[in-house]
Write an enzyme that holds these catalytic residues in place. Structure first.
Site, PDB file in Angstrom:
ATOM      1  NE  ARG A   1     -11.911  12.792   2.592  1.00 36.09           N
ATOM      2  CZ  ARG A   1     -12.660  11.729   2.346  1.00 36.09           C
ATOM      3  NH1 ARG A   1     -13.950  11.745   2.643  1.00 36.09           N
ATOM      4  NH2 ARG A   1     -12.140  10.639   1.827  1.00 36.09           N
TER       5      ARG A   1
ATOM      6  CE  LYS B   1      -3.720   0.112   2.540  1.00 38.07           C
ATOM      7  NZ  LYS B   1      -4.628   0.112   3.707  1.00 38.07           N
TER       8      LYS B   1
ATOM      9  CE  LYS C   1      -2.702 -13.189   6.296  1.00 37.84           C
ATOM     10  NZ  LYS C   1      -1.910 -14.217   5.583  1.00 37.84           N
TER      11      LYS C   1
ATOM     12  N   GLY D   1      -7.938   6.171  -2.374  1.00 36.07           N
ATOM     13  CA  GLY D   1      -8.732   5.894  -3.564  1.00 36.07           C
ATOM     14  C   GLY D   1      -8.334   4.628  -4.287  1.00 36.07           C
TER      15      GLY D   1
END
Length: 449
Positions: free
Chosen positions: A291, A158, A201, A164
């Site tokens: 937000r 990641k 994971k 997104g």
């Protein structure tokens, strides 16, 4: 309370903020690109300012233009909505430097939670359960392989910045890891200007469950239950509901109180959402959004709390609207994001809306800024509107949603309405038996189990 709020956004969220301002008696300033001159929020605001040509970088992301609009109109606060500059810590700091209020959290919290590695470390420190993974950024070398082996394949690579679904790759085996690391890093660098990636994971069939929080910035914070956002395509949410079909009151209270306590310790101010993967009775923190969320109406429908209005009140120094004991979850709510896209290929379908008829009736809400004759521009996201329904039970909610979807008319462009009309009749959806990979498997015509 603020005298005049500049709404630094467009579309349905700009209109949603405008409505809350009107109910608080606050004057509003709409900003718009040349492509949005006929937008509904521009028509309804007390004042409007054109801030540039269609490209977002020249208009809605143009900080000097937004500052100039504030100076011209005398606005004393800015509401960023979602997307664009809503999670830009530097924007919040610049506003403060110009004696303008940013209706959102402190810049330090935006920055902290915007870096997924630091956010995960912070969550762990605050007692929030996290997904097993690397403690920081990794590189495509033996160190990454050692960490992946320790976690156990499959693993998820990641991007440390952004979101997104960009900069995310799955490595199912050792042979996949090198390519996943390189590809994710390249995507992250291109999308966010930061090539840092980390490992987690990869859970097989988790739910995506998020907890809505509200803090006063002085050590007070409450949670407002959860939303289940497991129906996703390419990591983009499509359908959200609350409460989750898989959580009971005890599980909700346990994770909610854990999150609220963490926000109290942070002295978090305003609205925020802590997102988890949930599998086999365990929660795993993945990120926090500092937000208002696209799917906030689900929480509003089941709690009766106007999140945008409270966001503004708290930013102006107000107290929390209630104590945790006073929060009551009432019934069930579902939101469908109706996009201007082909319902099969998901190809964007901008253009002129020839006919528009929103559904109505008890428990039906439409958050949309479109109207008959409105031209959806090709420069921004493809959201036509959000259809939100509420019922005393999930069964009633599903039947109401089915009826509302059949009533809704958007002609002249392609939309995802046919997809939702099919989903609401799917046995797995009716039973609440789905996970974050279910929709993509369904769309591919694969068997789900």
């Amino acid at each position: 309370m603020f005298d005049k709020i500049l709404i630094a956004n467009r579309g349905e969220i700009a209109l949603r903020i405008l409505r809350a301002c009107k109910e608080l008696g606050i004057s509003t300033v709409a900003v718009h690109s040349t492509a949005d001159a006929d937008a509904m929020h521009v028509r309804l605001a007390d004042e409007s300012v054109c801030i540039g040509p269609p490209p977002s970088k020249d208009s809605y992301l143009n900080i000097p233009a937004l500052l100039a609009a504030c100076e011209i109109t005398g606005a004393d606060a800015v509401h960023p909505g979602y997307g664009f500059l809503s999670e830009n810590a530097r924007f919040a700091e610049i506003l403060s430097d110009h004696n303008l209020h940013f209706i959102g959290p402190k810049a330090e919290h935006i920055r902290l939670m915007g870096d997924k590695i630091e956010a995960k470390k912070t969550a762990k420190r605050l007692g929030i359960p996290v997904v097993p993974g690397s403690d920081g950024a990794v590189t495509p070398d033996q160190d990454a392989m050692a960490i992946a082996k320790a976690i156990g394949f499959p693993v998820l690579v990641k991007a440390a910045a952004g979101g997104g679904g960009r900069g995310m790759k799955v490595a199912h085996t050792e042979a996949d890891l090198q390519l996943a690391l390189t590809t994710a890093a390249n995507e992250a660098k291109s999308a966010f200007g930061d090539a840092s990636v980390y490992l987690e994971k990869y859970l097989q069939k988790p739910r995506h469950i998020e907890i809505q929080v509200l803090g006063d910035g002085r050590g007070g914070a409450i949670h407002l239950g959860e939303r289940d956002c497991s129906l996703q395509r390419r990591h983009q949410k499509v359908w959200e509901e609350g409460p989750s079909p898989v959580l009971d009151a005890a599980a909700r209270a346990k994770i909610g109180n854990t999150v609220a306590k963490a926000m109290q310790e942070l002295k978090y101010i305003g609205v925020g959402t802590i997102e988890f993967l949930y599998e086999d009775g365990e929660f795993y923190f993945i990120e926090m959004n500092t937000r208002i969320q696209v799917e906030h109406p689900v929480t509003e429908m089941i709690t009766g709390i106007d999140l945008v209005l409270e966001q503004i009140r708290i930013a102006a120094g107000g107290d929390l609207p209630m104590t945790q004991d006073q929060v009551v979850i009432n019934g069930h709510s579902i939101e469908c994001r109706v996009n201007a896209e082909n319902p099969v290929s998901f190809r964007p379908s901008p253009g002129k809306i020839q006919q528009y008829h929103p559904p109505g009736g008890l428990g039906v809400r439409i958050d949309s800024a479109v109207y008959q004759g409105y031209v959806i521009p090709p420069y921004y996201d493809s959201l036509v509107g959000k259809l939100i329904v509420h019922g005393k039970s999930r069964v009633e909610c599903l039947m109401r949603l089915r009826r509302a979807l059949d009533e809704m008319v958007v002609d002249g462009i392609e939309t995802t309405l046919p997809l939702f009309r099919a989903l609401v009749r799917e046995p797995a959806i009716i039973d609440g038996d789905y996970h974050i990979h279910w929709l993509e498997q369904y769309l591919a015509g694969q068997k789900t189990d």
